[in-house]
Scaffold this motif. Sequence first.
Motif, PDB file in Angstrom:
ATOM      1  N   VAL A  10      -0.038  -6.814   3.472  1.00  0.00           N
ATOM      2  CA  VAL A  10      -1.152  -6.382   4.168  1.00  0.00           C
ATOM      3  C   VAL A  10      -1.958  -7.107   4.522  1.00  0.00           C
ATOM      4  O   VAL A  10      -2.199  -8.680   3.907  1.00  0.00           O
ATOM      5  N   SER A  11      -2.865  -7.012   5.477  1.00  0.00           N
ATOM      6  CA  SER A  11      -4.127  -7.969   5.964  1.00  0.00           C
ATOM      7  C   SER A  11      -5.400  -7.026   6.076  1.00  0.00           C
ATOM      8  O   SER A  11      -6.378  -7.691   6.202  1.00  0.00           O
ATOM      9  N   GLY A  12      -5.112  -5.814   5.974  1.00  0.00           N
ATOM     10  CA  GLY A  12      -6.386  -4.885   6.259  1.00  0.00           C
ATOM     11  C   GLY A  12      -6.546  -3.754   5.440  1.00  0.00           C
ATOM     12  O   GLY A  12      -6.545  -3.779   4.319  1.00  0.00           O
ATOM     13  N   SER A  13      -6.993  -2.657   6.019  1.00  0.00           N
ATOM     14  CA  SER A  13      -7.445  -1.525   5.385  1.00  0.00           C
ATOM     15  C   SER A  13      -6.338  -0.950   4.225  1.00  0.00           C
ATOM     16  O   SER A  13      -6.566  -0.135   3.459  1.00  0.00           O
ATOM     17  N   GLY A  14      -4.916  -1.015   4.712  1.00  0.00           N
ATOM     18  CA  GLY A  14      -4.012  -0.551   3.900  1.00  0.00           C
ATOM     19  C   GLY A  14      -3.587   0.991   3.863  1.00  0.00           C
ATOM     20  O   GLY A  14      -3.283   1.542   3.352  1.00  0.00           O
ATOM     21  N   THR A  15      -4.203   1.529   5.134  1.00  0.00           N
ATOM     22  CA  THR A  15      -3.932   2.817   5.383  1.00  0.00           C
ATOM     23  C   THR A  15      -2.373   3.232   5.323  1.00  0.00           C
ATOM     24  O   THR A  15      -1.991   4.200   4.918  1.00  0.00           O
ATOM     25  N   ASN A  16      -1.782   2.467   6.063  1.00  0.00           N
ATOM     26  CA  ASN A  16      -0.008   2.840   6.021  1.00  0.00           C
ATOM     27  C   ASN A  16       0.466   2.175   4.589  1.00  0.00           C
ATOM     28  O   ASN A  16       1.580   2.988   4.105  1.00  0.00           O
ATOM     29  N   LEU A  17      -0.047   1.449   4.135  1.00  0.00           N
ATOM     30  CA  LEU A  17       0.337   1.162   2.509  1.00  0.00           C
ATOM     31  C   LEU A  17      -0.117   2.364   1.603  1.00  0.00           C
ATOM     32  O   LEU A  17       0.924   2.884   1.123  1.00  0.00           O
ATOM     33  N   GLN A  75      12.749 -11.019  -7.015  1.00  0.00           N
ATOM     34  CA  GLN A  75      14.105 -11.465  -6.569  1.00  0.00           C
ATOM     35  C   GLN A  75      14.630  -9.883  -6.176  1.00  0.00           C
ATOM     36  O   GLN A  75      15.569  -9.630  -5.576  1.00  0.00           O
ATOM     37  N   GLU A  76      14.479  -9.123  -7.068  1.00  0.00           N
ATOM     38  CA  GLU A  76      14.910  -7.463  -6.797  1.00  0.00           C
ATOM     39  C   GLU A  76      14.538  -6.635  -5.578  1.00  0.00           C
ATOM     40  O   GLU A  76      15.077  -5.736  -5.742  1.00  0.00           O
ATOM     41  N   THR A  77      13.510  -7.317  -4.847  1.00  0.00           N
ATOM     42  CA  THR A  77      13.229  -6.690  -3.601  1.00  0.00           C
ATOM     43  C   THR A  77      14.333  -6.067  -2.840  1.00  0.00           C
ATOM     44  O   THR A  77      15.115  -6.976  -2.407  1.00  0.00           O
ATOM     45  N   SER A  78      14.291  -4.933  -2.366  1.00  0.00           N
ATOM     46  CA  SER A  78      15.121  -4.479  -1.569  1.00  0.00           C
ATOM     47  C   SER A  78      14.698  -4.388  -0.030  1.00  0.00           C
ATOM     48  O   SER A  78      15.540  -4.481   0.904  1.00  0.00           O
ATOM     49  N   LEU A  79      13.401  -4.407   0.329  1.00  0.00           N
ATOM     50  CA  LEU A  79      12.982  -4.184   1.246  1.00  0.00           C
ATOM     51  C   LEU A  79      11.585  -4.616   1.480  1.00  0.00           C
ATOM     52  O   LEU A  79      10.713  -4.597   0.393  1.00  0.00           O
ATOM     53  N   ILE A  80      11.293  -5.581   2.375  1.00  0.00           N
ATOM     54  CA  ILE A  80       9.930  -5.779   2.807  1.00  0.00           C
ATOM     55  C   ILE A  80       9.154  -5.327   3.905  1.00  0.00           C
ATOM     56  O   ILE A  80       9.783  -5.204   4.911  1.00  0.00           O
ATOM     57  N   VAL A  81       8.112  -4.595   3.820  1.00  0.00           N
ATOM     58  CA  VAL A  81       7.290  -3.834   4.753  1.00  0.00           C
ATOM     59  C   VAL A  81       6.161  -4.710   5.206  1.00  0.00           C
ATOM     60  O   VAL A  81       5.300  -4.730   4.345  1.00  0.00           O
ATOM     61  N   LEU A  82       5.840  -4.899   6.558  1.00  0.00           N
ATOM     62  CA  LEU A  82       4.922  -5.506   6.972  1.00  0.00           C
ATOM     63  C   LEU A  82       3.971  -4.144   7.423  1.00  0.00           C
ATOM     64  O   LEU A  82       4.212  -3.490   8.312  1.00  0.00           O
ATOM     65  N   ALA A  83       2.802  -3.872   6.742  1.00  0.00           N
ATOM     66  CA  ALA A  83       2.146  -2.657   7.047  1.00  0.00           C
ATOM     67  C   ALA A  83       0.414  -3.175   7.651  1.00  0.00           C
ATOM     68  O   ALA A  83      -0.290  -3.273   6.680  1.00  0.00           O
ATOM     69  N   ASN A 103       8.473  -4.187  10.383  1.00  0.00           N
ATOM     70  CA  ASN A 103       6.922  -4.053  10.605  1.00  0.00           C
ATOM     71  C   ASN A 103       6.775  -2.844  11.440  1.00  0.00           C
ATOM     72  O   ASN A 103       7.588  -2.182  12.239  1.00  0.00           O
ATOM     73  N   ILE A 104       5.552  -2.300  11.289  1.00  0.00           N
ATOM     74  CA  ILE A 104       5.064  -1.410  12.228  1.00  0.00           C
ATOM     75  C   ILE A 104       4.002  -1.707  13.316  1.00  0.00           C
ATOM     76  O   ILE A 104       3.501  -2.687  12.891  1.00  0.00           O
ATOM     77  N   HIS A 105       4.246  -1.385  14.275  1.00  0.00           N
ATOM     78  CA  HIS A 105       3.513  -1.930  15.614  1.00  0.00           C
ATOM     79  C   HIS A 105       2.879  -0.679  16.607  1.00  0.00           C
ATOM     80  O   HIS A 105       3.897   0.223  16.724  1.00  0.00           O
ATOM     81  N   PRO A 106       1.784  -0.833  16.989  1.00  0.00           N
ATOM     82  CA  PRO A 106       0.997   0.321  17.661  1.00  0.00           C
ATOM     83  C   PRO A 106       1.424   0.314  18.912  1.00  0.00           C
ATOM     84  O   PRO A 106       0.345   0.324  19.883  1.00  0.00           O
ATOM     85  N   LEU A 179       6.663   5.503   9.858  1.00  0.00           N
ATOM     86  CA  LEU A 179       6.867   4.484   8.606  1.00  0.00           C
ATOM     87  C   LEU A 179       7.704   5.037   7.433  1.00  0.00           C
ATOM     88  O   LEU A 179       8.736   4.164   7.214  1.00  0.00           O
ATOM     89  N   PRO A 180       7.406   5.823   6.935  1.00  0.00           N
ATOM     90  CA  PRO A 180       8.267   6.412   5.802  1.00  0.00           C
ATOM     91  C   PRO A 180       9.612   7.080   6.442  1.00  0.00           C
ATOM     92  O   PRO A 180      10.605   6.668   5.598  1.00  0.00           O
ATOM     93  N   GLU A 181       9.639   7.492   7.619  1.00  0.00           N
ATOM     94  CA  GLU A 181      10.769   7.855   8.239  1.00  0.00           C
ATOM     95  C   GLU A 181      11.900   6.524   8.224  1.00  0.00           C
ATOM     96  O   GLU A 181      13.000   6.705   8.133  1.00  0.00           O
ATOM     97  N   ALA A 182      11.245   5.340   8.760  1.00  0.00           N
ATOM     98  CA  ALA A 182      12.038   4.018   8.909  1.00  0.00           C
ATOM     99  C   ALA A 182      12.353   3.565   7.658  1.00  0.00           C
ATOM    100  O   ALA A 182      13.636   3.139   7.381  1.00  0.00           O
ATOM    101  N   VAL A 183      11.440   3.807   6.675  1.00  0.00           N
ATOM    102  CA  VAL A 183      11.719   2.976   5.372  1.00  0.00           C
ATOM    103  C   VAL A 183      12.878   3.941   4.883  1.00  0.00           C
ATOM    104  O   VAL A 183      14.045   3.195   4.274  1.00  0.00           O
TER     105      VAL A 183
END
Length: 191
Positions: A10-17, A75-83, A103-106, A179-183
């Motif tokens: 994250v870099s901002g408000s974290g609403t998608n997080l 190491q055990e990370t399955s997925l990295i989400v850029l939110a 990544n999510i893009h508007p 975003l949840p649908e894609a995850v």
Amino acid sequence: MASAKITVLVSGSGTNLQRLMDVFSQGIIPNAEINLVVADRPCLGLERAKNAGIPTVMLTRGESLSRQLLEVVPQETSLIVLAGFLSILSEEFISRFENKIINIHPSLLPKYGGKGMWGIKVHEAVIENKEKYTGASVHYVTEGIDTGEVIVQKSLKIMPGESAEQLAKRVLELEYEILPEAVAKVLNSMC
């Protein structure tokens, strides 16, 4: 069944997080949890994660960011989400986690993607170009900015006289949906 571990950048408000935290805690996406939240600047997204008891790390922006990420992503990370993550990742980092970074893009990619196209700038460009539709996309992260394969995309009609700020709010609601649908889709494809 072991839980899928998801690292969120994250870099901002974290609403998608926050949306992802809610979806996981409610069991909407079963067997998935956030194992780490990483920020590239002080931001509300870090506070949201800390308040939820999720481990957090803040990294220094710049050339070494991707090296720092390689050291902190579990190491055990399955997925990295850029939110809402604004830093560009190195080719080395992307290839290390090939097809495991989204990544999510508007916008309706490939339109209004690429360098400099983030946040309100996207919506201003959409309105300036008199588009009839816009939306949000979740895509795989590749070496090109916003060029990876689209996983989920949803559109909406732009209202006459709508401002960039009004449009941004409506597009953000789409982001919360897709975003949840894609995850879920990506995690299912890994099974």
